[in-house]
Write an enzyme that holds these catalytic residues in place. Structure first.
Site, PDB file in Angstrom:
ATOM      1  N   ARG A  20       0.833  -1.198   0.000  1.00  0.00           N
ATOM      2  CA  ARG A  20       0.000   0.000   0.000  1.00  0.00           C
ATOM      3  C   ARG A  20       0.872   1.254   0.000  1.00  0.00           C
ATOM      4  O   ARG A  20       1.029   1.913  -1.016  1.00  0.00           O
ATOM      5  CB  ARG A  20      -0.946  -0.015   1.196  1.00  0.00           C
ATOM      6  CG  ARG A  20      -2.117   0.985   1.055  1.00  0.00           C
ATOM      7  CD  ARG A  20      -1.765   2.416   1.361  1.00  0.00           C
ATOM      8  NE  ARG A  20      -1.272   2.618   2.712  1.00  0.00           N
ATOM      9  CZ  ARG A  20      -0.804   3.783   3.149  1.00  0.00           C
ATOM     10  NH1 ARG A  20      -0.709   4.830   2.337  1.00  0.00           N
ATOM     11  NH2 ARG A  20      -0.364   3.910   4.384  1.00  0.00           N
ATOM     12  N   ASP A  21       1.467   1.577   1.117  1.00  0.00           N
ATOM     13  CA  ASP A  21       2.267   2.791   1.228  1.00  0.00           C
ATOM     14  C   ASP A  21       3.440   2.763   0.245  1.00  0.00           C
ATOM     15  O   ASP A  21       3.823   3.785  -0.315  1.00  0.00           O
ATOM     16  CB  ASP A  21       2.787   2.941   2.661  1.00  0.00           C
ATOM     17  CG  ASP A  21       3.165   4.373   3.002  1.00  0.00           C
ATOM     18  OD1 ASP A  21       3.211   5.198   2.081  1.00  0.00           O
ATOM     19  OD2 ASP A  21       3.409   4.657   4.173  1.00  0.00           O
ATOM     20  N   HIS A 227       4.596   4.877  12.908  1.00  0.00           N
ATOM     21  CA  HIS A 227       4.837   4.772  11.463  1.00  0.00           C
ATOM     22  C   HIS A 227       5.899   5.807  11.098  1.00  0.00           C
ATOM     23  O   HIS A 227       5.672   7.014  11.245  1.00  0.00           O
ATOM     24  CB  HIS A 227       3.527   5.037  10.721  1.00  0.00           C
ATOM     25  CG  HIS A 227       3.653   5.025   9.236  1.00  0.00           C
ATOM     26  ND1 HIS A 227       3.296   3.942   8.467  1.00  0.00           N
ATOM     27  CD2 HIS A 227       4.086   5.972   8.362  1.00  0.00           C
ATOM     28  CE1 HIS A 227       3.492   4.215   7.188  1.00  0.00           C
ATOM     29  NE2 HIS A 227       3.974   5.451   7.098  1.00  0.00           N
ATOM     30  N   HIS A 229       9.131   7.370   8.504  1.00  0.00           N
ATOM     31  CA  HIS A 229       9.759   7.504   7.196  1.00  0.00           C
ATOM     32  C   HIS A 229      11.227   7.840   7.392  1.00  0.00           C
ATOM     33  O   HIS A 229      11.623   8.449   8.392  1.00  0.00           O
ATOM     34  CB  HIS A 229       9.053   8.582   6.376  1.00  0.00           C
ATOM     35  CG  HIS A 229       7.719   8.156   5.854  1.00  0.00           C
ATOM     36  ND1 HIS A 229       7.373   8.227   4.517  1.00  0.00           N
ATOM     37  CD2 HIS A 229       6.634   7.639   6.477  1.00  0.00           C
ATOM     38  CE1 HIS A 229       6.146   7.774   4.341  1.00  0.00           C
ATOM     39  NE2 HIS A 229       5.665   7.419   5.537  1.00  0.00           N
ATOM     40  N   CYS A 260       5.911  10.424   0.390  1.00  0.00           N
ATOM     41  CA  CYS A 260       4.800  11.337   0.636  1.00  0.00           C
ATOM     42  C   CYS A 260       4.826  12.412  -0.446  1.00  0.00           C
ATOM     43  O   CYS A 260       5.885  12.976  -0.725  1.00  0.00           O
ATOM     44  CB  CYS A 260       4.940  11.964   2.021  1.00  0.00           C
ATOM     45  SG  CYS A 260       3.776  13.316   2.344  1.00  0.00           S
ATOM     46  N   ASN A 269       9.684   4.758   3.407  1.00  0.00           N
ATOM     47  CA  ASN A 269       9.459   4.305   4.776  1.00  0.00           C
ATOM     48  C   ASN A 269      10.726   3.691   5.363  1.00  0.00           C
ATOM     49  O   ASN A 269      11.704   3.453   4.655  1.00  0.00           O
ATOM     50  CB  ASN A 269       8.349   3.252   4.793  1.00  0.00           C
ATOM     51  CG  ASN A 269       6.982   3.838   4.465  1.00  0.00           C
ATOM     52  OD1 ASN A 269       6.211   4.162   5.343  1.00  0.00           O
ATOM     53  ND2 ASN A 269       6.700   3.969   3.179  1.00  0.00           N
TER      54      ASN A 269
END
Length: 345
Positions: A20-21, A227, A229, A260, A269
């Site tokens: 996903r990310d 979470h 990065h 992002c 990430n």
């Protein structure tokens, strides 16, 4: 409590978000068969929490068009918890027609980021969390293949992810009080799990530790996810700061995929493989086999040529002194126990 059942606090849990990310901003991505292979390899390596995609308009995000197939593939595997991102009411409704075990919703810590990222106000984003919790109750009878830790069946968990919790590209510094206020609203809306995200990769270890120490007593039994990065190279150090503060649930992506849209030059990430290594070396067994985990990178190298992959462990190799039996020796469990006793968890 739903979140507590999905995330027992007696061990470290690492969530892999690459599907996903990791894929939200890429120009090419694996096909459905390769994504299914990704899930199967992660499961074989011992990963139990996998974010399989987003319920987004397929005309704008074709990389997530196969999310229903991937949820089904994950549901066929024992002990896998599949999560998915939802950004509006229609997405929530779609997610609730599947066997997904966790619905993730984003609530920005700042108004400017919320409107730029979701085209919603912060209050509207909180109301979406409440909508998901309310609609979830109407789907309690939907068959779930994800047994909880006590053996009972449960509907999907609702996770409220507080984005830009450590700094905003539009408003700059974000205070602890601002994050706490957002968390309180999400809890009032019914969220089962709270996540805090360093969305643009500006956090430092002490900042992460301080926020986590402020949050954990406030949350009580509600699970807290961090979470991170690695935009400015502090991702792994920040993960260590979270662990030392008592956090036991962390996110990452294979190869450090992701980014992002509001963080130009972002490297993605925290590298999931490096995160596993950190936890194992710090005395927090993960149940994840690094040798098997790293094989997932071959899928990315084959199907995502040109997309940069990161990772110190992949570059330097797994040291011989780290064996999977050694990672569960009594002295490691003891070290882990001392840390948990010191953190009050």
């Amino acid at each position: 409590m739903r979140g507590r059942r999905l995330y027992p606090n007696d061990r470290v849990i690492l969530r892999e978000l690459g599907l996903r990310d990791g894929l939200q901003l890429v120009s090419r991505w694996p096909g459905t068969a390769a994504k299914t292979e990704w899930i199967n390899r992660a499961a074989a390596a011992g990963v139990r929490h996998i974010e399989v995609g987003s319920f987004l308009p397929t005309e704008r995000f074709p990389q997530f068009a196969d999310i229903r197939t991937l949820v089904t593939a994950a549901a066929a595997l024992p002990d896998i918890r599949a999560s998915a991102l939802t950004l509006n009411e229609r997405a929530v409704d779609d997610a609730l027609t599947t066997a997904v075990s966790e619905i993730v919703l984003v609530v920005s810590a700042t108004e400017a980021h919320s409107r730029a990222n979701m085209r919603r106000s912060r209050q509207s984003a909180v109301e979406l969390v409440g909508y998901a919790c309310s609609k979830r109750k109407d789907h309690e009878t939907v068959e779930r293949r994800y047994p909880t830790s006590d053996g009972a069946e449960s509907g999907p968990v609702v996770c409220a992810a507080i984005s830009v919790a450590f700094g905003c590209p539009f408003e700059g510094d974000v205070s602890t009080d601002t994050v706490l206020a957002a968390v309180d609203k999400c809890l009032e809306a019914g969220a089962d799990v709270i996540a805090v995200a360093d969305t643009i990769g500006v956090a430092a270890p002490r900042q992460v530790s301080d926020l986590c120490r402020a949050l954990l007593p406030r949350l009580g039994a509600t699970p807290l996810v961090v979470h991170l990065h690695d935009t400015r190279g502090t991702g792994i150090a920040n993960a260590h700061g979270a662990l030392e503060a008592g956090v036991r649930i962390l996110d990452g992506t294979i190869g450090g995929l992701g980014g992002c849209p509001f963080a130009p030059g972002a490297t993605g990430n925290v590298v999931f493989e490096d995160l596993v290594y950190l936890c194992e070396r710090c005395g927090f067994p993960t149940g994840i086999n690094l040798e098997l985990l790293i094989t997932i990178r071959s899928i990315l190298e084959r199907d995502m040529a040109g997309e940069p992959l990161f990772g110190a462990l992949a570059r330097a190799g797994i040291p011989k002194m780290l064996s999977w039996s050694a990672s569960r020796l009594p002295e490691d469990r003891g070290a882990r126990g001392k840390r948990e006793a010191a953190s009050g968890r």
